[in-house]
Design a protein around this motif. Structure first.
Motif, PDB file in Angstrom:
ATOM      1  N   GLY A 110       0.844  -1.193   0.000  1.00 39.83           N
ATOM      2  CA  GLY A 110       0.000   0.000   0.000  1.00 39.83           C
ATOM      3  C   GLY A 110       0.879   1.243   0.000  1.00 39.83           C
ATOM      4  N   PHE A 111       0.272   2.397  -0.158  1.00 35.91           N
ATOM      5  CA  PHE A 111       1.030   3.646  -0.160  1.00 35.91           C
ATOM      6  C   PHE A 111       1.409   4.021   1.267  1.00 35.91           C
ATOM      7  N   PRO A 112       2.514   4.754   1.435  1.00 36.82           N
ATOM      8  CA  PRO A 112       2.943   5.148   2.781  1.00 36.82           C
ATOM      9  C   PRO A 112       1.883   5.987   3.497  1.00 36.82           C
ATOM     10  N   LYS A 113       1.758   5.758   4.789  1.00 34.71           N
ATOM     11  CA  LYS A 113       0.770   6.468   5.613  1.00 34.71           C
ATOM     12  C   LYS A 113       0.935   7.990   5.499  1.00 34.71           C
ATOM     13  N   GLU A 114       2.166   8.454   5.477  1.00 36.10           N
ATOM     14  CA  GLU A 114       2.424   9.896   5.390  1.00 36.10           C
ATOM     15  C   GLU A 114       1.841  10.485   4.100  1.00 36.10           C
ATOM     16  N   LEU A 115       1.979   9.772   2.999  1.00 43.58           N
ATOM     17  CA  LEU A 115       1.432  10.230   1.720  1.00 43.58           C
ATOM     18  C   LEU A 115      -0.089  10.286   1.780  1.00 43.58           C
ATOM     19  N   LEU A 116      -0.698   9.238   2.313  1.00 48.48           N
ATOM     20  CA  LEU A 116      -2.163   9.200   2.387  1.00 48.48           C
ATOM     21  C   LEU A 116      -2.702  10.256   3.342  1.00 48.48           C
ATOM     22  N   ASP A 117      -2.008  10.483   4.445  1.00 54.74           N
ATOM     23  CA  ASP A 117      -2.432  11.524   5.397  1.00 54.74           C
ATOM     24  C   ASP A 117      -2.408  12.901   4.725  1.00 54.74           C
ATOM     25  N   GLU A 118      -1.348  13.172   3.962  1.00 52.59           N
ATOM     26  CA  GLU A 118      -1.236  14.461   3.279  1.00 52.59           C
ATOM     27  C   GLU A 118      -2.304  14.591   2.194  1.00 52.59           C
ATOM     28  N   LEU A 119      -2.547  13.525   1.467  1.00 48.11           N
ATOM     29  CA  LEU A 119      -3.584  13.538   0.440  1.00 48.11           C
ATOM     30  C   LEU A 119      -4.954  13.782   1.067  1.00 48.11           C
ATOM     31  N   SER A 120      -5.230  13.135   2.178  1.00 44.23           N
ATOM     32  CA  SER A 120      -6.502  13.345   2.881  1.00 44.23           C
ATOM     33  C   SER A 120      -6.616  14.778   3.380  1.00 44.23           C
ATOM     34  N   ARG A 121      -5.522  15.310   3.926  1.00 44.31           N
ATOM     35  CA  ARG A 121      -5.531  16.689   4.438  1.00 44.31           C
ATOM     36  C   ARG A 121      -5.832  17.672   3.308  1.00 44.31           C
ATOM     37  N   ARG A 122      -5.206  17.484   2.165  1.00 38.21           N
ATOM     38  CA  ARG A 122      -5.380  18.426   1.054  1.00 38.21           C
ATOM     39  C   ARG A 122      -6.734  18.293   0.363  1.00 38.21           C
ATOM     40  N   THR A 123      -7.295  17.110   0.323  1.00 38.17           N
ATOM     41  CA  THR A 123      -8.545  16.906  -0.409  1.00 38.17           C
ATOM     42  C   THR A 123      -9.773  16.914   0.483  1.00 38.17           C
ATOM     43  N   GLY A 124      -9.571  16.750   1.807  1.00 36.59           N
ATOM     44  CA  GLY A 124     -10.706  16.643   2.708  1.00 36.59           C
ATOM     45  C   GLY A 124     -11.418  15.303   2.590  1.00 36.59           C
ATOM     46  N   ARG A 125     -10.775  14.334   1.995  1.00 40.47           N
ATOM     47  CA  ARG A 125     -11.350  12.999   1.798  1.00 40.47           C
ATOM     48  C   ARG A 125     -10.590  11.967   2.611  1.00 40.47           C
ATOM     49  N   VAL A 126     -11.273  10.907   2.974  1.00 41.59           N
ATOM     50  CA  VAL A 126     -10.656   9.807   3.698  1.00 41.59           C
ATOM     51  C   VAL A 126     -10.272   8.734   2.679  1.00 41.59           C
ATOM     52  N   ILE A 127      -9.088   8.182   2.821  1.00 40.24           N
ATOM     53  CA  ILE A 127      -8.618   7.133   1.924  1.00 40.24           C
ATOM     54  C   ILE A 127      -9.067   5.785   2.482  1.00 40.24           C
ATOM     55  N   ILE A 128      -9.697   4.985   1.650  1.00 37.79           N
ATOM     56  CA  ILE A 128     -10.080   3.643   2.062  1.00 37.79           C
ATOM     57  C   ILE A 128      -9.475   2.626   1.087  1.00 37.79           C
ATOM     58  N   GLY A 129      -9.250   1.420   1.559  1.00 41.01           N
ATOM     59  CA  GLY A 129      -8.791   0.345   0.672  1.00 41.01           C
ATOM     60  C   GLY A 129      -7.408   0.565   0.102  1.00 41.01           C
ATOM     61  N   ASN A 130      -6.442   0.913   0.924  1.00 41.49           N
ATOM     62  CA  ASN A 130      -5.075   1.153   0.464  1.00 41.49           C
ATOM     63  C   ASN A 130      -4.373  -0.175   0.150  1.00 41.49           C
ATOM     64  N   LYS A 131      -4.895  -0.848  -0.896  1.00 37.53           N
ATOM     65  CA  LYS A 131      -4.297  -2.105  -1.320  1.00 37.53           C
ATOM     66  C   LYS A 131      -4.708  -2.392  -2.753  1.00 37.53           C
ATOM     67  N   SER A 132      -3.952  -3.272  -3.383  1.00 38.18           N
ATOM     68  CA  SER A 132      -4.276  -3.690  -4.734  1.00 38.18           C
ATOM     69  C   SER A 132      -5.364  -4.743  -4.652  1.00 38.18           C
ATOM     70  N   ALA A 133      -6.414  -4.592  -5.453  1.00 40.93           N
ATOM     71  CA  ALA A 133      -7.508  -5.548  -5.408  1.00 40.93           C
ATOM     72  C   ALA A 133      -8.246  -5.559  -6.735  1.00 40.93           C
ATOM     73  N   SER A 134      -8.807  -6.683  -7.046  1.00 39.77           N
ATOM     74  CA  SER A 134      -9.658  -6.813  -8.234  1.00 39.77           C
ATOM     75  C   SER A 134     -11.086  -6.977  -7.775  1.00 39.77           C
ATOM     76  N   VAL A 135     -12.004  -6.450  -8.550  1.00 41.54           N
ATOM     77  CA  VAL A 135     -13.416  -6.572  -8.229  1.00 41.54           C
ATOM     78  C   VAL A 135     -14.063  -7.454  -9.293  1.00 41.54           C
ATOM     79  N   LEU A 136     -14.714  -8.481  -8.871  1.00 39.59           N
ATOM     80  CA  LEU A 136     -15.451  -9.343  -9.798  1.00 39.59           C
ATOM     81  C   LEU A 136     -16.913  -8.985  -9.708  1.00 39.59           C
ATOM     82  N   ILE A 137     -17.511  -8.769 -10.851  1.00 37.15           N
ATOM     83  CA  ILE A 137     -18.935  -8.400 -10.875  1.00 37.15           C
ATOM     84  C   ILE A 137     -19.745  -9.608 -11.265  1.00 37.15           C
TER      85      ILE A 137
END
Length: 137
Positions: A110-137
């Motif tokens: 996943g991405f480093p916590k520091e990067l995600l914290d800064e991204l959340s601070r700048r966008t006002g959004r919470v990051i969820i699912g910090n991992k590689s995943a495939s979705v099957l429909i």
């Protein structure tokens, strides 16, 4: 008069739209990959008229899209000589750079916590699912 046949060339790159596994796919855990082929098998009526005219079904067999007799473009499937499987490696190689050391990716960690914290601070959004995943429909 130009000595070249074409005065301009447009390269269309469709990122992550794989057309079959490369010989080294197993080294990256990607054996059997074929994004476009799998889409073709799972969608009842795929509609890609522009890509069809450009020769997509001439490049790779598609279940319900016929190849065209005279495609409007040249088409090809590329195989990297560089080391790595990420998008950046492929883009750099297309521009003439041979990469011998893979770029760091965050697939397993996943991405480093520091990067995600800064991204959340700048966008006002919470990051969820910090991992590689495939979705099957």
């Amino acid at each position: 008069m130009s000595k070249h046949k074409y005065s301009r060339i447009f390269t269309i790159v469709i990122d992550s739209l794989g057309v079959g596994a490369l010989p080294d796919a197993h080294a990256y855990g990607d054996g059997g990959t074929d994004t476009l082929g799998h889409i073709s098998q799972s969608v009842e009526e795929p509609r890609i008229p522009t890509l069809q005219k450009l020769g997509m079904a001439n490049l790779h067999h598609l279940k319900q899209v016929e190849p065209v007799h005279a495609p409007m473009a040249y088409y090809t499937k590329l195989s990297e000589a560089s080391v790595g499987k990420d998008t950046m490696t492929g883009h750099w190689e297309m521009m003439g750079l041979h990469i011998t050391k893979p770029f760091r990716t965050f697939t397993d960690t996943g991405f480093p916590k520091e990067l995600l914290d800064e991204l959340s601070r700048r966008t006002g959004r919470v990051i969820i699912g910090n991992k590689s995943a495939s979705v099957l429909i």
